[in-house]
Motif scaffolding. Structure first.
Motif, PDB file in Angstrom:
ATOM      1  N   ILE A   5       0.823  -1.210   0.000  1.00 19.96           N
ATOM      2  CA  ILE A   5       0.000   0.000   0.000  1.00 19.96           C
ATOM      3  C   ILE A   5       0.861   1.266   0.000  1.00 19.96           C
ATOM      4  N   PRO A   6       1.863   1.394   0.845  1.00 15.67           N
ATOM      5  CA  PRO A   6       2.684   2.606   0.763  1.00 15.67           C
ATOM      6  C   PRO A   6       3.383   2.750  -0.594  1.00 15.67           C
ATOM      7  N   ASN A   7       3.843   1.657  -1.168  1.00 18.92           N
ATOM      8  CA  ASN A   7       4.475   1.727  -2.482  1.00 18.92           C
ATOM      9  C   ASN A   7       3.475   2.151  -3.552  1.00 18.92           C
ATOM     10  N   ILE A  13       1.285   9.034  -6.455  1.00 17.41           N
ATOM     11  CA  ILE A  13       1.681  10.437  -6.284  1.00 17.41           C
ATOM     12  C   ILE A  13       2.729  10.820  -7.313  1.00 17.41           C
ATOM     13  N   ALA A  14       3.687   9.950  -7.570  1.00 18.16           N
ATOM     14  CA  ALA A  14       4.722  10.234  -8.569  1.00 18.16           C
ATOM     15  C   ALA A  14       4.113  10.348  -9.964  1.00 18.16           C
ATOM     16  N   LEU A  15       3.199   9.458 -10.293  1.00 16.84           N
ATOM     17  CA  LEU A  15       2.534   9.510 -11.596  1.00 16.84           C
ATOM     18  C   LEU A  15       1.727  10.796 -11.752  1.00 16.84           C
ATOM     19  N   TYR A  16       1.022  11.186 -10.699  1.00 15.85           N
ATOM     20  CA  TYR A  16       0.260  12.430 -10.724  1.00 15.85           C
ATOM     21  C   TYR A  16       1.190  13.636 -10.878  1.00 15.85           C
ATOM     22  N   GLY A  17       2.333  13.621 -10.189  1.00 17.86           N
ATOM     23  CA  GLY A  17       3.296  14.712 -10.305  1.00 17.86           C
ATOM     24  C   GLY A  17       3.844  14.846 -11.711  1.00 17.86           C
ATOM     25  N   ILE A  18       4.105  13.717 -12.347  1.00 17.22           N
ATOM     26  CA  ILE A  18       4.584  13.739 -13.733  1.00 17.22           C
ATOM     27  C   ILE A  18       3.515  14.314 -14.656  1.00 17.22           C
TER      28      ILE A  18
END
Length: 68
Positions: A5-7, A13-18
């Motif tokens: 879950i944390p991964n 979040i990383a995908l959204y930031g990109i």
């Protein structure tokens, strides 16, 4: 709590930031029919952060100038 879950959250979040960065770069590089529209999209991308990239990708392409 399972360890994946944390991964998964970090990946999301990383995908959204990109996606958000891609929208911002596209906004800076694009020409719009009116400069006020470009300024409005900058404000929307900064302050309406959760939905802004999705709205930008759907709505802003209709407002851009098209060169042939």
């Amino acid at each position: 709590m399972p360890s994946f879950i944390p991964n998964a959250i970090i990946f999301t979040i990383a995908l959204y930031g990109i996606l958000w960065l891609w929208c911002l770069v596209d906004l800076i590089k694009s020409e719009f029919t009116d400069n006020s529209i470009k300024l409005l999209w900058v404000v929307i991308l900064i302050f309406a952060n959760p939905l802004a990239p999705f709205l930008y990708s759907q709505i802003a392409r209709k407002q851009k100038l098209r060169y042939r």
